[in-house]
Design a protein around this motif. Structure first.
Motif: not given
Length: 280
Positions: A169-173, A177-178, A203-204, A212-215
Motif C-alpha cells: 500500500w505504501i508503494q501504491d499510495f 494516504l496509508v 484501498f480497493n 492518488t492524493t490525500l485531498e
C-alpha cells in the motif's frame, strides 16, 4: 539482531532482488519464528508448520520457496536426518548499514546488507523505484506508517502478512494516504484482527476511484460518510413512520354488518326452538 531493522533491510534488498511470493512470505515467517524464539542461531521448523504458514498443502511448494531463499543468500538450510525437521539459519543484514536511503552502501562491504547486491550503484535503484513513498509530497515516512499502526492505532506489532500488505500500500499510495486510511479505521473503532481487511477494502475503493492524493481521499471519505449518514436517516425515518389508517370501504362495512346481523338472527332462531319436554 534488530527485528525491525532486518525487515527494513530485507524490503530494500528485495526490491532489487525480487523473490517468488512464497519465498517472500517464508522469509517473513522464519523471521517471526526466530523473533519469538529470542534469536537462536538455528531454527528447527517442521515442514508441516511451514505448509500451514504458507497456506499450502504441498511440501514441494515449501521446498521450492526455501531453495529460492538459499540461492538468494538469505538463509542456510541443513536437512534433517532420521525424521527430524530441517534446521534454518537466517543470514542477517549488517545493521550498521540499515536505514541508509535506498539501501546505499556505506563503503564497508560491497553490496552486503545494504539492499544493493554486488555493490550496484544506487542510481539504478532510483530509476527503478516507482513507489510514492519517496515522493516529496509525502510528509510521512515508511517507518511512520508502522509506528502509527502500533502506537496510534494500538494494533500491536504487524504480522508478516500485514507488513507485506502495508509495504504494498505504501508503494501504491504513499505513506500519507496509508496513515489517513488507518485514521479512518480508528474513527470506526476497527479492532486489530479486522484492520487489515478493512484497510484492504478502503484501498480497493480508492483504486477504483483512481484516488492518488490525500485531498482526493479526504473528499471521497467525506462523500462516503455523508452517503452512509443519509442511508441511516432513511432507515430510521422508515422505522418511525406511523401506521397508515385508511378508511374502511363502504362495501366492507356493509358486509361486516350483514354477517353480524346473520349471526344475530341465527341466535334468535335458536332461542325459538321448543324444549324437549314440549316435543310430542
Amino acid at each position: 539482531m534488530n527485528y525491525l531493522k532486518q525487515i527494513r533491510a530485507f524490503d530494500s534488498w528485495e526490491e532489487l532482488n525480487p523473490l517468488p511470493d512464497k519465498s517472500y512470505r517464508l522469509w517473513y515467517k522464519l523471521m517471526a519464528i526466530a523473533n519469538n524464539a529470542h534469536w537462536p542461531d538455528e531454527l528447527s521448523v517442521p515442514v508441516l508448520k511451514l505448509q500451514s504458514e504458507l497456506h499450502t498443502t504441498s511440501k514441494q511448494t515449501v521446498i521450492n520457496a526455501r531453495n529460492a531463499l538459499v540461492q538468494a543468500g538469505r538463509i542456510q538450510v541443513t536437512k534433517g536426518k532420521h525424521g527430524k525437521a530441517a534446521l534454518y539459519r537466517i543470514i542477517p543484514f549488517h545493521e550498521d548499514n540499515v536505514g541508509l536511503p535506498n539501501g546505499r552502501d556505506s563503503g564497508k562491504e560491497s553490496g552486503r546488507g545494504t539492499g544493493l547486491p554486488n555493490g550496484r550503484d544506487s542510481g539504478t535503484y532510483n530509476k527503478q523505484n516507482k513507489t510514492k513513498q519517496n515522493d516529496s509530497s509525502n510528509t510521512h515516512t515508511h517507518e511512520d506508517v508502522f509506528n502509527f499502526w502500533q502506537q496510534e492505532c494500538s494494533w500491536g506489532f504487524p504480522s508478516p502478512l500485514v507488513r507485506s500488505d502495508l509495504d504494498e500500500w505504501i508503494q501504491d499510495f504513499g505513506p500519507d494516504l496509508v496513515i489517513y486510511a488507518m485514521t479512518i479505521a480508528g474513527r470506526n473503532q476497527v479492532p486489530a484482527n479486522k484492520a487489515d481487511r478493512f484497510l484492504n477494502s478502503v484501498f480497493n475503493s480508492w483504486k477504483q476511484q483512481h484516488i492518488t492524493t490525500l485531498e482526493e481521499a479526504k473528499k471521497a471519505n467525506e462523500n462516503h460518510e455523508r452517503n452512509a449518514y443519509n442511508s441511516r436517516q432513511q432507515r430510521n425515518n422508515y422505522r418511525k413512520r406511523p401506521p397508515v389508517n385508511e378508511p374502511m370501504p363502504a362495501w366492507y362495512k356493509k358486509q361486516q354488518e350483514q354477517e353480524k346481523q346473520g349471526k344475530s338472527d341465527q341466535g334468535n332462531w335458536m332461542d325459538q326452538l321448543p324444549d324437549e319436554s314440549e316435543v310430542q
